[in-house]
Design a protein around this motif. Structure first.
Motif, short mmCIF file in Angstrom:
data_model
loop_
_atom_site.label_atom_id
_atom_site.label_comp_id
_atom_site.label_asym_id
_atom_site.label_seq_id
_atom_site.Cartn_x
_atom_site.Cartn_y
_atom_site.Cartn_z
N ARG A 29 13.79 7.15 8.11
CA ARG A 29 14.02 6.93 6.68
C ARG A 29 12.78 6.35 6.00
O ARG A 29 12.60 6.45 4.80
CB ARG A 29 15.18 5.96 6.46
N ARG A 30 11.93 5.70 6.80
CA ARG A 30 10.75 5.10 6.20
C ARG A 30 9.74 6.15 5.77
O ARG A 30 8.90 5.91 4.92
CB ARG A 30 10.07 4.17 7.21
N MET A 31 9.77 7.30 6.44
CA MET A 31 8.64 8.21 6.32
C MET A 31 8.85 9.37 5.37
O MET A 31 7.91 10.05 4.99
CB MET A 31 8.27 8.77 7.70
N ASP A 32 10.07 9.66 4.98
CA ASP A 32 10.25 10.90 4.24
C ASP A 32 11.58 10.86 3.50
O ASP A 32 12.58 11.40 3.96
CB ASP A 32 10.21 12.08 5.21
N THR A 33 11.60 10.22 2.33
CA THR A 33 12.83 10.12 1.55
C THR A 33 12.97 11.35 0.67
O THR A 33 12.09 11.63 -0.14
CB THR A 33 12.79 8.86 0.66
N ALA A 80 0.86 -1.19 0.00
CA ALA A 80 0.00 0.00 0.00
C ALA A 80 0.89 1.24 0.00
O ALA A 80 1.87 1.30 0.75
CB ALA A 80 -0.90 0.01 1.23
N ILE A 81 0.57 2.21 -0.86
CA ILE A 81 1.37 3.44 -0.95
C ILE A 81 0.45 4.63 -0.67
O ILE A 81 -0.48 4.89 -1.44
CB ILE A 81 2.03 3.59 -2.33
N ILE A 107 3.13 -0.95 4.15
CA ILE A 107 2.60 0.35 3.72
C ILE A 107 3.74 1.34 3.60
O ILE A 107 4.71 1.29 4.38
CB ILE A 107 1.50 0.84 4.69
N LEU A 108 3.67 2.22 2.62
CA LEU A 108 4.72 3.20 2.36
C LEU A 108 4.10 4.58 2.27
O LEU A 108 3.06 4.76 1.65
CB LEU A 108 5.39 2.85 1.02
#
Lengths: 298, 298
Positions: free
Chosen positions: A241-245, A23-24, A87-88
């Protein structure tokens, strides 16, 4: 894999071996689509969750749903219904001025006290609190580096041009300053020229910062002879790093060129390239380097 | 005292007890005049040295001379001829894009290699190198804190309004971020609102940074309900206090008000007030606080 079947749902393609659908949750801009395309090309099923008023309608080329900002419970439900266990979150979100704008659903209401506390602590803590809430609902939050590592810019130059020693020194200074700012949840980008920091990005974002440098130069307030200076971009150290690249793309190259800079330096394997082929062609055409830097020199 | 007589010169008033005339090299803006007026009020003779194209012609109300940028030898000569043993640099200087613009005189030419090396290292090192050069010519470089300490903003509120706990927290965060930036010779100012850094000042200067915050708010990119947020100003830690004292004045209050901020916080005894009476009256009228902060809370 069983997650895609357990609930017997609207996911028709079978997921790639060993991975459930992803899920994105799509913030603004084209970055969510770039990630969805890349993951999809790798054979994994994606399900895009759009936020009304924020996400680009181009996400509709993939299986998707739309929900309003604040519909946290529905977001979890939609992801589960699509068979996702992962989820991303990707793309820019406008911070609400006021929690009332969110119109939180029942599930989000329960989380609000915690999120409001985190909100006061800056973006990083807000995002981390959000990630924790999502995970406590049974989904695993993934980062771009996990699901689409091919989008991350590696160490070394990407195109034809390479940074000269002066540009490398500017880039290293830039990374050191970004490191110093990191603990305070400020700045993913800045511009350095001739050993001097010309601009630091805060709430205005990268585009306005680069436009400012262009104006400072055209107005004579900052004078650098010829093309010179480096736009430096890196994630904040404390950043989840997972939340805001952080990401760059062809639009970044256009703005860097307009600002008269010599190139772009990013922390290697920490910043993603959107539409890399066009971006590199544009950089080559403009005579601009794009380089991943493997580490900060003290 | 003897210095004023040694060369038998154009300084007619006798200096205040124990102090020779003070030479003031005037950068742009009204800050040099504010310092000259204050020193003069204290009974010390001043001699202002204007730089063509940079200094405000209002400096002519004091004994003065004009020289062109780059006339380093003449600057030393003029200061000596005025009987000064002490010299002060105050006000903004535009950095030359190119050393050729300076048209250095013979004396400056000898210093150039050293200054060019320092130039690459940022403003601080450039100014320190300049101070060393002036001192090796036999003059003592003074700071505003030495010659006009009455201009420095003390700890505590200046006017009617005082920062509330949220504003104090924002101000403290701002000072911590400025401290973190200091070693890299960046930023004497920034804006914090609701625990978040909205803008960091670099080459654009304070005025453009505050204008940016006003735009971010009016454009809805940053939303803070009501008047909120703090403009924080402090000297860089590594900054040579003699060479570059940060200053605020009525114009700062106008810009802070336009940006919708709640107030101004400065490092106590480190930032100077220009036209303090008008500034405080304007702040009271606008409902804005101005406060000196005695130290950074960790």
């Amino acid at each position: 894999v069983h997650a895609g079947k357990r609930r017997g749902l609207n996911v028709l393609r079978s997921p790639a071996a060993g991975s459930s659908p992803l899920a994105i949750v799509c913030g603004g801009g084209m970055f969510p689509l770039a990630v969805a395309d890349e993951v999809s090309r790798g054979g994994r099923v994606v399900f895009l969750i759009g936020i009304r008023g924020i996400s680009n309608s181009a996400i509709e080329r993939h299986p998707h749903s739309w929900l309003r900002m604040g519909a946290f419970g529905r977001m979890i439900e939609d992801a589960r219904r699509a068979g996702a266990r992962d989820i991303l979150f990707v793309g820019g979100l406008t911070r609400p001025a006021d929690w009332r704008e969110l119109r939180p659903d029942a599930r989000l209401l329960l989380l609000l006290p915690k999120l409001v506390r985190a909100f006061r602590g800056g973006d990083d803590r807000l995002l981390t609190a959000l990630a924790e809430a999502v995970e406590s609902a049974g989904l695993t939050v993934r980062g771009v580096h996990e699901v689409a590592p091919g989008l991350l810019i590696p160490a070394g130059p990407l195109g034809t041009y390479t940074p000269d020693p002066a540009a490398l020194a500017d880039a290293q200074l830039g990374l050191r300053v970004l490191d110093a700012l990191s603990p305070h949840d400020v700045g993913q980008g800045l511009v350095v020229a001739g050993g001097r920091v010309l601009a630091v990005e805060a709430a205005e974002g990268t585009d306005l910062m680069l436009a400012r440098v262009a104006e400072l130069r055209s107005g004579g307030k900052v004078r650098v002879s010829g093309r010179g200076g480096v736009f430096v971009k890196a994630p904040k150290l404390g950043q989840d790093r997972r939340m805001d690249t952080p990401a760059i793309g062809p639009a970044t190259v256009a703005r860097v060129s307009a600002a008269g800079l010599a190139g772009i330096a990013v922390a290697a394997a920490e910043v993603m390239a959107v539409d890399a082929e066009t971006m590199v062609a544009d950089a080559d055409h403009a005579g601009i380097f794009i380089a991943g830097l493997a580490g900060v020199q003290p």
